[in-house]
Design a protein around this motif. Structure first.
Motif, PDB file in Angstrom:
ATOM      1  N   GLY A 384      30.114  49.432  24.485  1.00 32.23           N
ATOM      2  CA  GLY A 384      31.445  49.553  25.069  1.00 32.23           C
ATOM      3  C   GLY A 384      32.052  48.215  25.439  1.00 32.23           C
ATOM      4  N   GLY A 385      31.280  47.147  25.303  1.00 27.11           N
ATOM      5  CA  GLY A 385      31.823  45.810  25.541  1.00 27.11           C
ATOM      6  C   GLY A 385      31.643  45.312  26.962  1.00 27.11           C
ATOM      7  N   ILE A 386      30.468  45.576  27.574  1.00 29.88           N
ATOM      8  CA  ILE A 386      30.251  45.111  28.945  1.00 29.88           C
ATOM      9  C   ILE A 386      30.372  43.591  29.046  1.00 29.88           C
ATOM     10  CG2 ILE A 386      27.756  45.057  28.592  1.00 29.88           C
ATOM     11  CD1 ILE A 386      29.656  45.771  31.892  1.00 29.88           C
ATOM     12  N   ILE A 387      30.054  42.883  27.989  1.00 27.22           N
ATOM     13  CA  ILE A 387      30.201  41.421  28.015  1.00 27.22           C
ATOM     14  C   ILE A 387      31.668  41.046  28.207  1.00 27.22           C
ATOM     15  CG2 ILE A 387      29.963  39.298  26.664  1.00 27.22           C
ATOM     16  CD1 ILE A 387      27.587  40.647  25.236  1.00 27.22           C
ATOM     17  N   ARG A 388      32.529  41.670  27.419  1.00 23.59           N
ATOM     18  CA  ARG A 388      33.964  41.367  27.504  1.00 23.59           C
ATOM     19  C   ARG A 388      34.548  41.823  28.836  1.00 23.59           C
ATOM     20  NH1 ARG A 388      37.960  44.750  25.772  1.00 23.59           N
ATOM     21  NH2 ARG A 388      36.441  45.967  24.571  1.00 23.59           N
ATOM     22  N   HIS A 389      34.170  43.016  29.278  1.00 22.39           N
ATOM     23  CA  HIS A 389      34.726  43.551  30.521  1.00 22.39           C
ATOM     24  C   HIS A 389      34.182  42.818  31.746  1.00 22.39           C
ATOM     25  CE1 HIS A 389      36.862  46.793  28.530  1.00 22.39           C
ATOM     26  NE2 HIS A 389      35.769  47.044  27.824  1.00 22.39           N
ATOM     27  N   GLY A 390      32.897  42.477  31.712  1.00 28.17           N
ATOM     28  CA  GLY A 390      32.336  41.692  32.806  1.00 28.17           C
ATOM     29  C   GLY A 390      32.992  40.328  32.902  1.00 28.17           C
ATOM     30  N   ALA A 391      33.376  39.785  31.747  1.00 24.68           N
ATOM     31  CA  ALA A 391      34.042  38.480  31.736  1.00 24.68           C
ATOM     32  C   ALA A 391      35.409  38.540  32.409  1.00 24.68           C
ATOM     33  CB  ALA A 391      34.184  37.978  30.297  1.00 24.68           C
ATOM     34  N   LYS A 392      36.022  39.722  32.452  1.00 25.74           N
ATOM     35  CA  LYS A 392      37.308  39.855  33.142  1.00 25.74           C
ATOM     36  C   LYS A 392      37.157  39.541  34.628  1.00 25.74           C
ATOM     37  CE  LYS A 392      39.009  43.512  30.049  1.00 25.74           C
ATOM     38  NZ  LYS A 392      39.442  44.927  29.965  1.00 25.74           N
ATOM     39  N   LEU A 393      36.084  40.052  35.239  1.00 22.14           N
ATOM     40  CA  LEU A 393      35.856  39.788  36.656  1.00 22.14           C
ATOM     41  C   LEU A 393      35.503  38.322  36.869  1.00 22.14           C
ATOM     42  CD1 LEU A 393      35.593  40.699  39.546  1.00 22.14           C
ATOM     43  CD2 LEU A 393      33.293  41.550  39.039  1.00 22.14           C
ATOM     44  N   LEU A 394      34.696  37.784  35.993  1.00 18.70           N
ATOM     45  CA  LEU A 394      34.342  36.366  36.080  1.00 18.70           C
ATOM     46  C   LEU A 394      35.589  35.493  35.988  1.00 18.70           C
ATOM     47  CD1 LEU A 394      32.074  34.230  36.137  1.00 18.70           C
ATOM     48  CD2 LEU A 394      31.955  34.431  33.645  1.00 18.70           C
ATOM     49  N   TYR A 395      36.460  35.802  35.039  1.00 20.38           N
ATOM     50  CA  TYR A 395      37.681  35.030  34.846  1.00 20.38           C
ATOM     51  C   TYR A 395      38.580  35.132  36.075  1.00 20.38           C
ATOM     52  CZ  TYR A 395      41.766  33.102  32.422  1.00 20.38           C
ATOM     53  OH  TYR A 395      42.839  32.322  32.061  1.00 20.38           O
ATOM     54  N   ALA A 396      38.709  36.362  36.603  1.00 22.23           N
ATOM     55  CA  ALA A 396      39.596  36.571  37.752  1.00 22.23           C
ATOM     56  C   ALA A 396      39.156  35.739  38.942  1.00 22.23           C
ATOM     57  CB  ALA A 396      39.636  38.052  38.112  1.00 22.23           C
ATOM     58  N   TYR A 397      37.868  35.737  39.228  1.00 18.31           N
ATOM     59  CA  TYR A 397      37.375  34.940  40.356  1.00 18.31           C
ATOM     60  C   TYR A 397      37.548  33.443  40.091  1.00 18.31           C
ATOM     61  CZ  TYR A 397      35.139  38.356  43.484  1.00 18.31           C
ATOM     62  OH  TYR A 397      34.887  39.344  44.403  1.00 18.31           O
ATOM     63  N   CYS A 398      37.165  33.000  38.911  1.00 16.84           N
ATOM     64  CA  CYS A 398      37.243  31.568  38.597  1.00 16.84           C
ATOM     65  C   CYS A 398      38.682  31.070  38.641  1.00 16.84           C
ATOM     66  CB  CYS A 398      36.650  31.294  37.217  1.00 16.84           C
ATOM     67  SG  CYS A 398      34.863  31.481  37.110  1.00 16.84           S
ATOM     68  N   ASN A 399      39.623  31.936  38.333  1.00 14.45           N
ATOM     69  CA  ASN A 399      41.031  31.564  38.274  1.00 14.45           C
ATOM     70  C   ASN A 399      41.720  31.644  39.629  1.00 14.45           C
ATOM     71  OD1 ASN A 399      43.075  30.719  36.335  1.00 14.45           O
ATOM     72  ND2 ASN A 399      44.104  32.660  36.779  1.00 14.45           N
ATOM     73  N   ALA A 400      41.074  32.293  40.598  1.00 13.58           N
ATOM     74  CA  ALA A 400      41.698  32.528  41.898  1.00 13.58           C
ATOM     75  C   ALA A 400      41.689  31.263  42.754  1.00 13.58           C
ATOM     76  CB  ALA A 400      40.980  33.650  42.631  1.00 13.58           C
ATOM     77  N   THR A 401      42.833  30.968  43.375  1.00 14.22           N
ATOM     78  CA  THR A 401      42.958  29.777  44.216  1.00 14.22           C
ATOM     79  C   THR A 401      43.088  30.114  45.698  1.00 14.22           C
ATOM     80  OG1 THR A 401      45.372  29.737  43.946  1.00 14.22           O
ATOM     81  CG2 THR A 401      44.050  28.492  42.353  1.00 14.22           C
ATOM     82  N   VAL A 402      43.098  31.400  46.037  1.00 13.23           N
ATOM     83  CA  VAL A 402      43.164  31.779  47.447  1.00 13.23           C
ATOM     84  C   VAL A 402      41.823  31.478  48.119  1.00 13.23           C
ATOM     85  CG1 VAL A 402      44.899  33.578  47.145  1.00 13.23           C
ATOM     86  CG2 VAL A 402      42.466  34.143  46.869  1.00 13.23           C
ATOM     87  N   PRO A 403      41.769  31.452  49.452  1.00 14.58           N
ATOM     88  CA  PRO A 403      40.480  31.305  50.137  1.00 14.58           C
ATOM     89  C   PRO A 403      39.502  32.388  49.679  1.00 14.58           C
ATOM     90  CG  PRO A 403      42.262  30.989  51.694  1.00 14.58           C
ATOM     91  CD  PRO A 403      42.900  31.438  50.416  1.00 14.58           C
ATOM     92  N   ARG A 404      38.271  31.966  49.389  1.00 13.59           N
ATOM     93  CA  ARG A 404      37.258  32.887  48.872  1.00 13.59           C
ATOM     94  C   ARG A 404      35.953  32.690  49.629  1.00 13.59           C
ATOM     95  NH1 ARG A 404      37.520  30.793  42.902  1.00 13.59           N
ATOM     96  NH2 ARG A 404      35.453  31.732  42.848  1.00 13.59           N
ATOM     97  N   ILE A 405      35.459  33.766  50.215  1.00  9.66           N
ATOM     98  CA  ILE A 405      34.209  33.730  50.972  1.00  9.66           C
ATOM     99  C   ILE A 405      33.320  34.862  50.485  1.00  9.66           C
ATOM    100  CG2 ILE A 405      33.136  33.854  53.255  1.00  9.66           C
ATOM    101  CD1 ILE A 405      35.813  32.982  54.446  1.00  9.66           C
ATOM    102  N   SER A 406      32.067  34.561  50.208  1.00  7.53           N
ATOM    103  CA  SER A 406      31.120  35.606  49.801  1.00  7.53           C
ATOM    104  C   SER A 406      29.983  35.698  50.818  1.00  7.53           C
ATOM    105  CB  SER A 406      30.558  35.326  48.398  1.00  7.53           C
ATOM    106  OG  SER A 406      29.782  34.150  48.393  1.00  7.53           O
ATOM    107  N   VAL A 407      29.482  36.903  50.980  1.00  8.45           N
ATOM    108  CA  VAL A 407      28.353  37.158  51.880  1.00  8.45           C
ATOM    109  C   VAL A 407      27.321  37.983  51.109  1.00  8.45           C
ATOM    110  CG1 VAL A 407      27.586  38.106  54.072  1.00  8.45           C
ATOM    111  CG2 VAL A 407      29.912  37.198  53.867  1.00  8.45           C
ATOM    112  N   VAL A 408      26.118  37.439  50.949  1.00  5.71           N
ATOM    113  CA  VAL A 408      25.038  38.171  50.294  1.00  5.71           C
ATOM    114  C   VAL A 408      24.303  38.966  51.371  1.00  5.71           C
ATOM    115  CG1 VAL A 408      22.947  38.022  48.913  1.00  5.71           C
ATOM    116  CG2 VAL A 408      24.812  36.396  48.523  1.00  5.71           C
ATOM    117  N   LEU A 409      24.450  40.284  51.327  1.00  5.18           N
ATOM    118  CA  LEU A 409      23.832  41.119  52.340  1.00  5.18           C
ATOM    119  C   LEU A 409      22.360  41.345  52.063  1.00  5.18           C
ATOM    120  CD1 LEU A 409      26.889  41.619  52.742  1.00  5.18           C
ATOM    121  CD2 LEU A 409      26.330  43.990  53.294  1.00  5.18           C
ATOM    122  N   ARG A 410      22.039  41.534  50.791  1.00  4.15           N
ATOM    123  CA  ARG A 410      20.667  41.899  50.453  1.00  4.15           C
ATOM    124  C   ARG A 410      20.307  41.278  49.110  1.00  4.15           C
ATOM    125  NH1 ARG A 410      18.943  48.212  50.860  1.00  4.15           N
ATOM    126  NH2 ARG A 410      20.241  48.273  48.983  1.00  4.15           N
TER     127      ARG A 410
END
Length: 525
Positions: A384-410
């Motif tokens: 189904g193209g998980i590589i292509r679709h997963g890349a959409k999320l990767l691209y969106a984050y990499c392209n975002a210039t707003v403040p970005r904070i991540s928290v690894v819970l587990r």
């Protein structure tokens, strides 16, 4: 209704004003019979909807006296005012918002040349004023009697939707049928609201489906609110009635900026910014295989426990929601361990990517709560193209210039950890809880790969495997390994997460991150 004309004989200005008011009153009332028919279907009229959307008395109509000029095919004797579209602006929570509403009582809300021209004008006005646009959709598609002129009207709407995208918020509220090419305008907007039983969206209706494929299906079964909220992902929100739907449209607007040049509206925080969240110590199990509800984590962190989840019933292994932290609007993306263990798949990647892209367009900071075991494995996902679709999320984050904070819970394993706004793709700050496990894969899988020969040669393979798994966890998956390597900025007390997020967002509020000079990127679609 609509056949009266302003007189041209002499008379005082007061008399002419009275005559004008009479015509406008008649336009607003509309046909009593058509109104009864609309109510009998369980639907409000266009003007009743507008009254619910806007602050009381604030709506200013535009081109209420517009009429079509088409002749022939039975239209020459039917030239009602408004031509089936009510357009104008008003205020929502005191802020300017533009709207157009199909009036199903007139030509079934079908779009003709004059109807489309009115919509084009209000869209242009919204973009020029830098204010949100809300469309109240209840129309029967293109007006057949006007032929290609009606189709061209849709083209003008689509072009304006695209031009306004990322400049002003666009919200489509589906309150009736929407078929054929008309469905593409809502699909181009930021959010789609639907009402069960009365609204449907599809490109080809049940009759065409039956004729072409032989499949028997109802209008709601093909394109109803629940179908689009749960299966297709076309609808972001679905409701049982119009009143609740429009109330939530108002609530959503209260969290959005007027345009891409402004920050989202802030409010005074009534929830203490330094409130400890001790319940989080027990809410999230340290055992990575045990599920929990990430919504409870979000509700504990955000102001007053209130948030507005987008696509709540589609791709539920990831949560996308708007909330406030310290009175400031944030967009939260979080894995949901209660569904597919929080793994990313095709639909959740698309859902999160679209949400990240929206937040970045309108200056909404992003908080990412990570508990992800990886991308969902399987032949269906790969084909189904998980590589292509997963890349959409990767691209969106990499392209975002707003403040970005991540928290690894587990847990945060493999490529999915990178994609979920890790430091390596540009997160401004990355925090982790003391039970975090950041690694290429889980310890069991890693040990089977790294120590495959050693395990196979052992007298007691299972005992050897267990010992090697334990060693791998101790050496490469302990909670402080990522911090020692500089991959997270700090390992924090879960109870302090809210306070730390608010302080970090305050620091990042004036963040400026210029992008390279280019027309636009070529993102995966």
């Amino acid at each position: 209704m609509g056949e009266r004309l302003l007189t041209l004989d002499t008379g005082t200005m007061r008399e002419r004003t009275a005559e004008l008011q009479g015509i406008k009153d008649e336009v607003e009332r509309g046909s009593a019979k058509a109104t009864e028919q609309q109510h009998a279907k369980g639907k409000l009229t266009a003007r009743e909807r507008i009254a619910l959307l806007f602050d009381e008395g604030s709506f200013q109509e535009v081109e209420a006296l517009r009429r079509h000029r088409a002749t022939g095919f039975g239209l020459e004797d039917k030239r009602p005012y408004t031509d089936g579209a009510v357009t104008g602006w008003g205020t929502v929570h005191g802020r300017t918002v533009f709207t157009y509403a199909h009036d199903f009582r007139i030509f079934g809300g079908a779009l003709g040349e004059a109807h489309a021209t009115k919509i084009h004008k209000i869209m242009d006005m919204a973009l020029a004023a830098g204010a949100p646009l809300v469309s109240l959709n209840d129309g029967a598609g293109a007006r057949i009697q006007e032929g290609v002129s009606a189709l061209a009207g849709y083209g003008g709407i689509f072009e304006r939707n695209t031009r306004a995208s990322g400049s002003i918020p666009q919200i489509s509220v589906m309150l009736g049928p929407c078929a054929g090419g008309a469905a593409y305008s809502p699909a181009l907007t930021d959010f789609v609201f639907m009402v069960r039983d009365t609204s449907q969206m599809f490109i080809t209706g049940p009759d065409v489906v039956r004729a072409v494929t032989g499949e028997q299906i109802s209008q709601n079964g093909l394109g109803g609110a629940d179908v689009h909220a749960e299966m297709s992902g076309v609808a972001h929100f679905a409701y049982d009635d119009e009143e609740t739907c429009l109330a939530d449209v108002r609530y959503l607007l209260s969290m959005l900026p007027d345009n891409n040049r402004q920050a989202p509206p802030a409010v005074s925080a009534t929830d203490p910014v330094d409130r400890r969240c001790d319940v989080l110590h027990d809410l999230v199990p340290t055992d990575g295989s045990r599920p929990y509800d990430m919504r409870q984590v979000i509700e504990e962190l955000v102001d007053g426990g209130e948030h507005m989840e987008v696509h709540e019933r589609w791709a539920i292994n990831v949560i996308c929601t708007l909330a406030r932290l310290g009175g400031q609007v944030v967009g939260i993306v979080a894995n949901q361990p209660r569904s597919l263990a929080g793994a990313l798949d095709i639909h959740s990647s698309e859902k999160a990517a679209r949400f990240v892209q929206f937040c970045d367009s309108f200056n909404i900071p992003l908080v990412t709560l990570v508990d992800v075991p990886g991308f969902l494995p399987g032949v269906e996902q790969e084909h189904g193209g998980i590589i292509r679709h997963g890349a959409k999320l990767l691209y969106a984050y990499c392209n975002a210039t707003v403040p970005r904070i991540s928290v690894v819970l587990r847990k945060a394993y493999g490529g999915a950890y990178i994609v979920m706004d890790s430091r390596s793709i540009g997160a401004d700050l990355s925090y982790a809880w003391p039970a975090n496990e950041i690694a290429v894969m889980g310890a069991e899988g890693a040990a089977n790969v790294v120590f495959r020969r050693q395990i196979a040669a052992a007298d007691d393979p299972e005992s050897t495997r267990a010992q090697l798994v334990k060693e791998y966890k101790t050496e490469l998956m302990h909670p402080y390994y990522a911090a020692e390597a500089g991959l997270v900025d700090d390992v924090i007390d879960p109870a302090e997460t809210r306070r730390i997020l608010i302080r970090s967002l305050d620091m990042l509020r004036e963040k400026h991150a210029p992008l390279p000079v280019r027309k636009h990127g070529n993102q995966p679609v």
